[in-house]
Design a protein around this motif. Structure first.
Motif, mmCIF file in Angstrom:
data_model
loop_
_atom_site.group_PDB
_atom_site.id
_atom_site.type_symbol
_atom_site.label_atom_id
_atom_site.label_comp_id
_atom_site.label_asym_id
_atom_site.label_seq_id
_atom_site.Cartn_x
_atom_site.Cartn_y
_atom_site.Cartn_z
ATOM 1 N N PRO A 24 0.882 -5.346 -2.284
ATOM 2 C CA PRO A 24 2.064 -5.489 -1.483
ATOM 3 C C PRO A 24 1.441 -6.624 -0.889
ATOM 4 C CG PRO A 24 0.891 -3.005 -1.113
ATOM 5 C CD PRO A 24 0.073 -3.689 -1.908
ATOM 6 N N GLU A 25 0.213 -6.972 -0.079
ATOM 7 C CA GLU A 25 -0.146 -8.245 0.143
ATOM 8 C C GLU A 25 0.334 -9.480 -0.792
ATOM 9 O OE1 GLU A 25 -3.684 -6.531 3.725
ATOM 10 O OE2 GLU A 25 -3.829 -7.675 1.721
ATOM 11 N N ARG A 26 -0.989 -9.300 -1.822
ATOM 12 C CA ARG A 26 -1.132 -10.336 -3.372
ATOM 13 C C ARG A 26 0.419 -10.689 -3.460
ATOM 14 N NH1 ARG A 26 -5.820 -12.807 -4.255
ATOM 15 N NH2 ARG A 26 -5.516 -13.980 -6.315
ATOM 16 N N TYR A 27 1.196 -9.354 -4.116
ATOM 17 C CA TYR A 27 2.248 -9.857 -5.564
ATOM 18 C C TYR A 27 4.127 -9.413 -4.509
ATOM 19 C CZ TYR A 27 -0.823 -10.479 -8.752
ATOM 20 O OH TYR A 27 -2.256 -11.036 -8.985
ATOM 21 N N GLY A 28 3.772 -9.010 -2.618
ATOM 22 C CA GLY A 28 5.240 -8.648 -2.680
ATOM 23 C C GLY A 28 5.746 -7.364 -2.686
ATOM 24 N N LYS A 29 5.378 -6.346 -3.716
ATOM 25 C CA LYS A 29 5.643 -5.475 -4.053
ATOM 26 C C LYS A 29 4.297 -3.658 -4.212
ATOM 27 C CE LYS A 29 7.707 -7.898 -7.651
ATOM 28 N NZ LYS A 29 7.086 -8.760 -8.542
ATOM 29 N N VAL A 30 4.333 -2.916 -3.681
ATOM 30 C CA VAL A 30 4.465 -1.534 -4.001
ATOM 31 C C VAL A 30 3.321 -1.437 -4.881
ATOM 32 C CG1 VAL A 30 3.971 0.955 -3.485
ATOM 33 C CG2 VAL A 30 4.334 -0.579 -1.439
ATOM 34 N N ALA A 31 2.110 -1.096 -6.059
ATOM 35 C CA ALA A 31 2.030 -1.728 -7.388
ATOM 36 C C ALA A 31 1.929 0.459 -7.512
ATOM 37 C CB ALA A 31 0.493 -1.978 -7.221
ATOM 38 N N CYS A 32 3.213 0.807 -7.014
ATOM 39 C CA CYS A 32 3.000 2.656 -8.037
ATOM 40 C C CYS A 32 4.631 2.016 -7.832
ATOM 41 C CB CYS A 32 3.404 3.073 -6.640
ATOM 42 S SG CYS A 32 3.868 4.765 -7.040
ATOM 43 N N VAL A 33 5.695 2.334 -8.908
ATOM 44 C CA VAL A 33 6.850 2.961 -9.218
ATOM 45 C C VAL A 33 7.360 4.528 -9.586
ATOM 46 C CG1 VAL A 33 6.993 0.789 -10.905
ATOM 47 C CG2 VAL A 33 6.385 2.488 -11.947
ATOM 48 N N GLY A 34 7.004 5.354 -9.404
ATOM 49 C CA GLY A 34 6.949 6.390 -8.883
ATOM 50 C C GLY A 34 7.284 7.171 -10.396
ATOM 51 N N CYS A 35 6.421 7.061 -11.011
ATOM 52 C CA CYS A 35 6.394 7.645 -12.514
ATOM 53 C C CYS A 35 6.090 8.704 -12.674
ATOM 54 C CB CYS A 35 6.250 7.248 -13.947
ATOM 55 S SG CYS A 35 4.421 7.170 -13.549
ATOM 56 N N GLY A 36 5.736 9.393 -11.055
ATOM 57 C CA GLY A 36 4.551 10.655 -11.336
ATOM 58 C C GLY A 36 3.887 10.843 -12.407
ATOM 59 N N ARG A 37 3.336 9.781 -13.361
ATOM 60 C CA ARG A 37 2.130 10.700 -14.350
ATOM 61 C C ARG A 37 0.950 11.076 -13.413
ATOM 62 N NH1 ARG A 37 4.866 5.525 -16.415
ATOM 63 N NH2 ARG A 37 5.779 6.633 -18.650
ATOM 64 N N CYS A 38 0.557 10.403 -12.359
ATOM 65 C CA CYS A 38 -0.768 10.289 -11.640
ATOM 66 C C CYS A 38 -0.050 11.891 -11.379
ATOM 67 C CB CYS A 38 -1.007 9.417 -10.634
ATOM 68 S SG CYS A 38 -0.230 8.657 -9.797
ATOM 69 N N VAL A 39 0.864 11.903 -10.364
ATOM 70 C CA VAL A 39 0.540 13.206 -10.009
ATOM 71 C C VAL A 39 1.368 14.963 -11.073
ATOM 72 C CG1 VAL A 39 2.668 14.567 -8.797
ATOM 73 C CG2 VAL A 39 2.305 11.937 -8.624
#
Ligand code: FAD
Ligand code: SF4
Ligand code: SF4
Ligand code: FES
Lengths: 332, 280
Positions: free
Chosen positions: A294-309
């Motif tokens: 977010p600091e570098r590119y202005g967005k959270v680097a998670c799209v909520g796909c849930g794969r890691c979950v």
């Protein structure tokens, strides 16, 4: 809007495949994967693919250039060629969003990565809206509309017996005009069921900037086994290693996915390692997604796909972690 | 610089330009300096403090400080520490090597202009500092007094001896002071660690920029001395090292917080470092 009956789907893919490499979600050995469509296979649109389609733009291993090296004389003989045209059929809205993050990394901040860029520019995206989320999905928390996909060339809706395709770009329009198995039609956009899983990462970056030394990271890292599954499955993770393979006097340089969860990742010549234990590595993974990106590119680097979950063997669930990070007090 | 060469690096930023090693200088038992020759003109003109990836095609590549020597040559000084540097220490003149770059921000030239310059190098850390020393020498009128302080473990470990004991003494308004941790029978110079040596020389902080590079431990103990002498955080400039693979902010490897050392560094002021996570 164009309509196709579900039992004619293979005809549509066959038409695409005549002019471009076409990737579609196919079920193989009980797993859904994006595979090159060759006229056969079981297309499965019931849920998202286990592996994100990121490897179609950023392959897990990718030859960069070839060389000959006969002792003193060495030269580069061949730089990997520009990409062929490809159509990705059935990419989900979350994974389309993840490509905007890949674009930020590979195509901005002073350098354009030619390997990624040439694939990206030759790729047509046909998204498929999600009528029903999986229990591990939380894309809506990440600001994603489960039906729409900003950045897709064609947006597709699942109408049960039929699929509706709506072109969004000239390339998408052109692609649909070139095939003759589609009918003109109109359809109501389906209404998506809500994601049950939620996470609120809004504004969390500011708080995390004050939590680098928090004891939370040590506690969290105790259960992590450092397997790297989370980063391999994540559509926004983009780290890579560069290596080479020699075959006699010839060889090639290639890059391959890497993971900040491995200790070797940051170990320097001389043995010093700025992230020597799991604590620093787990912290880096979450701070990268929730603060650094977010600091570098202005967005959270998670799209909520849930794969890691869904796949972390010890159940480290980013939605739970976001919740806990919201709760803990900054000064412990 | 020839256009086609510049174009290749722009179009394929991860693909090296092959050049030929034209000269190898033995600096110390474990440091060698390599001159790399490009018949068609050197592929780029690095700014002082910038780095580049040097490779032996079949062995690998790593990041090093790079200096442009003349129209056709780039120069690297390498300490032997591992697979690639060991292999490079074995090569002879005539060997083909790859170079890609230049990467990183380099030293803040505009900020330094018009000021007195204090250079502190330790061990191979003199390599990046030296790129700035040469810049100041070549643009002598833009900078005030120059003071160069260098320390190595022993007299055998002194790098760039010709510069230290001859060339830089001829530079107008430029002092050179050298120390070693342990002397030997032939050494009649100063013996002692860099931090107390700097304290004894007591450089004046007024309108001065201090550029300091060396092993982390050396930097760590020299900073309090500079602080004591009255240098403020924005007057102290150093370089960082992290493991690197791409050099262009893509591979994700060299981050400290949200900053990538390969792009946003390797040069940082102490002021910048103080607000970054201390993970390096
Ligand atoms: C911005 C920057 C500027 C730099 N400038 C300079 C410079 O001007 N001059 C200079 O000399 N250096 C410089 N360096 C440091 C330089 O990049 C490293 O010394 C270099 O990467 C070493 O590469 P190598 O292949 O020789 O070492 P590597 O082989 O990568 O690593 C060496 C160490 O790791 C161990 N090791 C290697 N592989 C393995 C393995 N598979 N398993 C277990 N252990 C292993 C070795 O035993 C050794 O201790 C700079 C670094 C950066 C980031
Ligand atoms: S962090 Fe997990 S949920 Fe978020 S995009 Fe990556 S894999 Fe998906
Ligand atoms: S998948 Fe889970 S256990 Fe494996 S590295 Fe990621 S967080 Fe740790
Ligand atoms: S070296 Fe790849 S991001 Fe810095």
């Amino acid at each position: 809007m164009k309509i196709i009956k579900r039992d004619k789907l293979k005809d549509l893919l066959n038409s695409f495949a005549k002019n471009a490499q076409t990737l579609a979600p196919v079920k193989e050995n009980d797993t859904i994967k994006f595979l090159p469509w060759k006229g056969q296979g079981e297309i499965d649109l019931s849920q998202n693919a286990l592996l994100p389609p990121k490897d179609l733009l950023f392959p897990q291993t990718e030859v960069m250039y070839r060389y000959t090296d006969g002792g003193v004389q060495g030269e580069i003989t061949d730089v990997a060629a520009a990409a062929e045209r490809q159509v990705i059929f059935g990419i989900r809205p979350c994974d389309v969003r993840s490509l905007t993050m890949m674009d930020d990394v590979f195509m901005t901040k002073g350098y354009e990565d030619d390997y990624y860029k040439s694939k990206r520019e030759n790729t047509i995206l046909i998204s498929l809206g999600c009528n029903e989320p999986q229990p591990t999905c939380f894309c809506t928390s990440m600001g994603i509309d489960m039906m729409e996909a900003d950045g897709a060339d064609i947006v597709m809706y699942d109408l049960g017996e039929k699929l509706a395709l709506e072109p969004k770009t000239d390339a998408g329009e052109q692609l649909l005009n070139d095939v003759d198995v589609l009918e003109d039609g109109a359809a109501e956009k389906p209404v998506a069921k809500e994601c049950q899983l939620k996470a609120d990462a809004e504004g969390l970056a500011e708080k995390l900037a004050q939590m680098f030394h928090h004891s939370y990271w040590e506690d969290l890292s105790r259960t992590c086994i450092g397997c790297g599954t989370c980063t391999y499955l994540c559509p926004t993770c983009h780290c890579f290693d560069i290596r080479r393979k020699n075959i006699g006097e010839e060889g090639f340089q290639f890059r391959c996915w890497d993971s900040c969860m491995f200790s070797e990742y940051t170990r320097m010549a001389g043995g010093h390692n700025p992230r020597p234990s799991k604590k620093e590595r787990v912290r880096n993974r979450f701070l990268h997604k929730l603060q650094y990106f977010p600091e570098r590119y202005g967005k959270v680097a998670c799209v909520g796909c849930g794969r890691c979950v869904g796949k972390c063997p010890v159940n480290i669930d980013i939605t739970r972690i976001i919740g806990e990070l919201r709760e803990v007090s900054v000064d412990e | 610089m020839s256009n086609s060469v510049a174009k290749q690096l722009e179009e394929h930023p991860l693909v090296p330009m092959v050049g030929e090693v034209s000269k190898i200088v033995d600096e110390t038992p474990d440091v060698k300096t390599f001159h790399i020759y490009y018949e068609q003109g050197k592929p780029f003109t690095p700014m002082p403090g910038q780095v580049a990836m040097l490779s032996l095609l079949s062995v690998g590549e790593a990041m090093f400080s790079v200096r442009g020597v003349d129209e056709n040559h780039l120069e690297f000084s390498l300490k032997k520490t591992g697979i690639l540097t060991d292999a490079l220490h074995e090569i002879e003149e005539g060997q083909k090597v790859g170079v890609r770059g230049p990467y990183g921000n380099g030293f803040p030239i505009d900020f330094c202009k018009g000021k007195d310059m204090l250079f502190i190098g330790m061990g191979i850390g003199l390599a990046p500092v030296r790129t700035m020393i040469y810049h100041c020498i070549n643009n002598r009128e833009d900078y005030g007094k120059m003071q160069i302080i260098y320390g190595a473990r022993s007299p055998q470990d002194l790098v760039f001896k010709e510069d230290l004991f001859e060339n830089w003494h001829k530079v107008p308004n430029c002092g050179v002071d050298v120390t070693v941790d342990r002397g030997d029978d032939d050494w009649d110079g100063n013996v002692g660690f860099v931090p107390p040596f700097v304290e004894g020389l007591a450089p004046n902080p007024e309108n001065t920029v201090a550029i300091i590079c060396g092993p982390p431990i050396g930097i760590k103990f020299t900073l309090p001395v500079l602080e004591k002498l009255g240098f403020t955080n924005d007057q102290i400039i150093t370089t960082l090292e992290m493991r690197m693979k791409c050099g262009i902010g893509k591979c994700g490897r060299c981050n400290i917080g949200s900053c990538y050392v390969c792009l946003d560094g390797p040069v940082f002021s102490l002021e910048q470092l103080k607000v970054m996570p201390d993970e390096y």
